[in-house]
Each structure stands twice: as C-alpha cells, then as structure tokens.
Design a protein around this motif. Structure first.
Motif, PDB file in Angstrom:
ATOM      1  N   GLU A  37       1.009   5.671  -7.737  1.00 33.31           N
ATOM      2  CA  GLU A  37       0.034   6.418  -8.072  1.00 33.31           C
ATOM      3  C   GLU A  37       0.332   7.692  -8.617  1.00 33.31           C
ATOM      4  O   GLU A  37      -0.170   8.193  -9.687  1.00 33.31           O
ATOM      5  CB  GLU A  37      -1.018   6.755  -7.086  1.00 33.31           C
ATOM      6  N   ASP A  68      -1.128   2.713 -16.667  1.00 29.63           N
ATOM      7  CA  ASP A  68      -0.499   1.604 -15.809  1.00 29.63           C
ATOM      8  C   ASP A  68       0.741   0.908 -16.520  1.00 29.63           C
ATOM      9  O   ASP A  68       1.513   0.171 -15.910  1.00 29.63           O
ATOM     10  CB  ASP A  68      -1.607   0.438 -15.507  1.00 29.63           C
ATOM     11  N   LYS A  95       1.618   7.331 -12.351  1.00 28.78           N
ATOM     12  CA  LYS A  95       0.302   7.207 -13.124  1.00 28.78           C
ATOM     13  C   LYS A  95      -0.234   8.410 -13.416  1.00 28.78           C
ATOM     14  O   LYS A  95      -0.890   8.807 -14.361  1.00 28.78           O
ATOM     15  CB  LYS A  95      -0.661   6.003 -12.457  1.00 28.78           C
ATOM     16  N   ASP A  96      -0.477   9.293 -12.377  1.00 37.39           N
ATOM     17  CA  ASP A  96      -1.088  10.677 -12.424  1.00 37.39           C
ATOM     18  C   ASP A  96      -0.245  11.446 -13.505  1.00 37.39           C
ATOM     19  O   ASP A  96      -1.036  12.143 -14.298  1.00 37.39           O
ATOM     20  CB  ASP A  96      -1.332  11.302 -11.076  1.00 37.39           C
ATOM     21  N   VAL A 114       2.224   1.652  -3.484  1.00 35.03           N
ATOM     22  CA  VAL A 114       1.449   2.214  -4.546  1.00 35.03           C
ATOM     23  C   VAL A 114       0.990   3.718  -4.339  1.00 35.03           C
ATOM     24  O   VAL A 114       0.955   4.607  -5.217  1.00 35.03           O
ATOM     25  CB  VAL A 114      -0.006   1.425  -4.384  1.00 35.03           C
ATOM     26  N   ARG A 115       0.875   4.135  -3.122  1.00 36.76           N
ATOM     27  CA  ARG A 115       0.612   5.456  -2.556  1.00 36.76           C
ATOM     28  C   ARG A 115       1.700   6.393  -2.864  1.00 36.76           C
ATOM     29  O   ARG A 115       1.520   7.501  -3.260  1.00 36.76           O
ATOM     30  CB  ARG A 115       0.069   5.437  -1.296  1.00 36.76           C
ATOM     31  N   PRO A 137      -6.426   5.411 -17.857  1.00 41.87           N
ATOM     32  CA  PRO A 137      -5.653   4.783 -16.553  1.00 41.87           C
ATOM     33  C   PRO A 137      -5.234   3.459 -17.063  1.00 41.87           C
ATOM     34  O   PRO A 137      -3.962   3.045 -16.594  1.00 41.87           O
ATOM     35  CB  PRO A 137      -6.881   4.395 -15.510  1.00 41.87           C
ATOM     36  N   ASP A 148       0.955  -1.282  -0.097  1.00 39.31           N
ATOM     37  CA  ASP A 148      -0.033  -0.167   0.057  1.00 39.31           C
ATOM     38  C   ASP A 148       0.853   1.354  -0.127  1.00 39.31           C
ATOM     39  O   ASP A 148       0.660   2.315  -0.765  1.00 39.31           O
ATOM     40  CB  ASP A 148      -0.831  -0.020   1.190  1.00 39.31           C
TER      41      ASP A 148
END
Length: 281
Positions: free
Chosen positions: A206, A236, A209-210, A201-202, A232, A198
């Motif tokens: 993420e 990825d 990706k943004d 990913v955070r 999205p 987690d």
C-alpha cells in the motif's frame, strides 16, 4: 604520542579497576570460606564425646580451615568477562536479529521461542513478557527491520522518480528482513498466511502504491504523464510485477530489473502518446 599516552593511562585505570574487583571478590569468598569452616569446627566439637559428657573441650585444638587462595587476576578476568545484562532496545534488537536468523536458516515452521531466546542469549520468559506467540514476534521483527517507505521527492520527471521508488522497493525485498519475509511467505498455509499477507500489504504494498499515485499525479500536472494514468489499477502494476518475480518465479530483483520495469512496462503505460503537443513541444 598523545594517543600512546592516553592508551597507557586507560590501561593503568583498567588494571586498578580489575585489582579492586578482584580484591573484593577474594575478600567475599574468603569470608564465606571462614564462616563455613568455623561452623564446621563448632559442629565437630559439639558432636564429640567429650562435649556430650560435659567434659571441658579444647576448642583451640581444632584447626580452622584455611580459605582457598584465588588468583586475583583470574577472578578479575572472570568478573569482567561476564556479559552485561541487556535491557530495553539492546535486548529487543538482539531478539529481532535472532528471529530473522531463525527464519532465513530454518523457516517459520522450525522457528521456536526457545530457539530465538537461546540465539539472543536471553531467557524464554523475556520473550513471552513481550510477545504472546511467535506470530507476534515475527511481525514485530519484520516491522522493525524492514526499510520504511518514504515519499519520493519531485525530481523533475516521472521516470527518475519511479526509478528511485522501484529501486528502494527492490532493496527492501533484497534486504535481510526481505529475505526472511520471502522465506516466511513461501511455506505458510493459507490460514497462517492471512496474518502475514495483511502485514505485507499494509507495510509494503500500500505505501508503494500510494507513492506511485503521487508520482503519476505530479507527472500529469507537469506534462510527462498522460492524463488519466494516475489510477489504482496502474499503480498496482509495479508491486504486482515485483511480487510475481520474487514469490512465483523465485528470481532475484535488483537495479537492472528495476530499470527494465520502469522503461519497458511503466513508461509505455503512463507516457504521453506520440504526437501529443506535450511530448513534441
């Protein structure tokens, strides 16, 4: 010449400070030694047979213990060589550095709060005042030391912007903190890995990706990215390829791989199709 004069002046000041520190230290030790010797002499006199029978005693006959002589320069050197006590950010940085060293050298399973405290030259209590467990410590160490993702500026082409972004991603993965993160993820069981997954990913996936979505949308408006490519799923692709190469294949990533990923995978995927007016004109 001026630098030599300044160095000599600084040296003289340092010598005077050392002498004063030594004099004070010797004075304190001499005072304590005198007090101890006086107390010992008084005890010896009061315990003597003459004192117990009430006869007059000759206290002057009991020699006072002479204080032990100490070399002022040795005392000064000892005092000045003691490491300054670290607090706040300085202590926190030392703890984080020790945590990364423990992760990369021995892995998460062998990392202990005691080992980190010893490597950081602090007490275990200093760690537990800040972190209740080594999980919290590791996450904060990675959070603090991993390069932070930043927005990619408008460079006039999606390719240039993607190269800049992917290059920054590979640098983060190849950094010391990135190496510690790879070592961490490679040995954890599923239950333990959830917390760290987690975090990755955070903190890493993420934001990347943004930023890719921003690049694709900007490129579509500019005309060098096909309409509809900013999704999205397309965003990825790059993070997935990078994590696959590092975690599954165990291979390094660098500038060369970043260029291959952009030119051989991303640009064919997002580029305008041949014959499109935006490409031909």
């Amino acid at each position: 010449m001026d630098q030599l004069v300044r160095r000599q002046a600084v040296g003289r000041v340092a010598e005077r400070v050392a002498e004063r520190v030594a004099e004070r230290a010797v004075g304190r030790m001499a005072g304590r030694a005198t007090e101890r010797s006086g107390a010992t002499a008084s005890s010896a006199v009061s315990a003597s047979p003459a004192a117990q029978s009430g006869a007059p005693t000759a206290q002057a006959a009991v020699p006072a213990a002479r204080p032990v002589a100490h070399c002022p320069m040795k005392v000064a050197a000892e005092v000045l060589s003691r490491p300054a006590r670290r607090r706040g950010k300085a202590l926190e940085s030392a703890i984080f550095e020790a945590t990364l060293d423990q992760l990369t050298s021995g892995g998460y399973a062998r990392l202990t709060m005691e080992g980190v405290a010893g490597a950081a030259r602090t007490g275990k209590a200093a760690l537990y005042r800040r972190w209740a467990s080594k999980v919290e410590l590791v996450i904060d160490a990675l959070e603090s030391t991993l390069p932070r993702p930043t927005d990619t500026p408008d460079l006039g082409s999606a390719r240039a912007e993607l190269l800049l972004l992917i290059g920054g991603f590979t640098e983060a993965i190849s950094s010391r903190a990135g190496g510690a993160m790879q070592a961490l993820m490679s040995e954890l069981d599923h239950e333990q890995a959830v917390v760290f997954k987690d975090f990755v990913v955070r903190r890493v996936i993420e934001p990347t990706k943004d930023t890719i979505l921003d690049i694709l949308q900007r490129g579509a408006e500019r005309g060098d990215v096909r309409p509809g490519a900013a999704t999205p799923l397309v965003a990825d692709v790059a993070p997935a390829m990078l994590m696959y190469r590092v975690k599954v294949c165990g291979r390094d990533v660098g500038a060369e791989f970043a260029a291959e990923l952009v030119d051989e995978v991303l640009m064919p995927l997002i580029g305008m199709p041949a014959g499109d007016p935006a490409v031909d004109g």
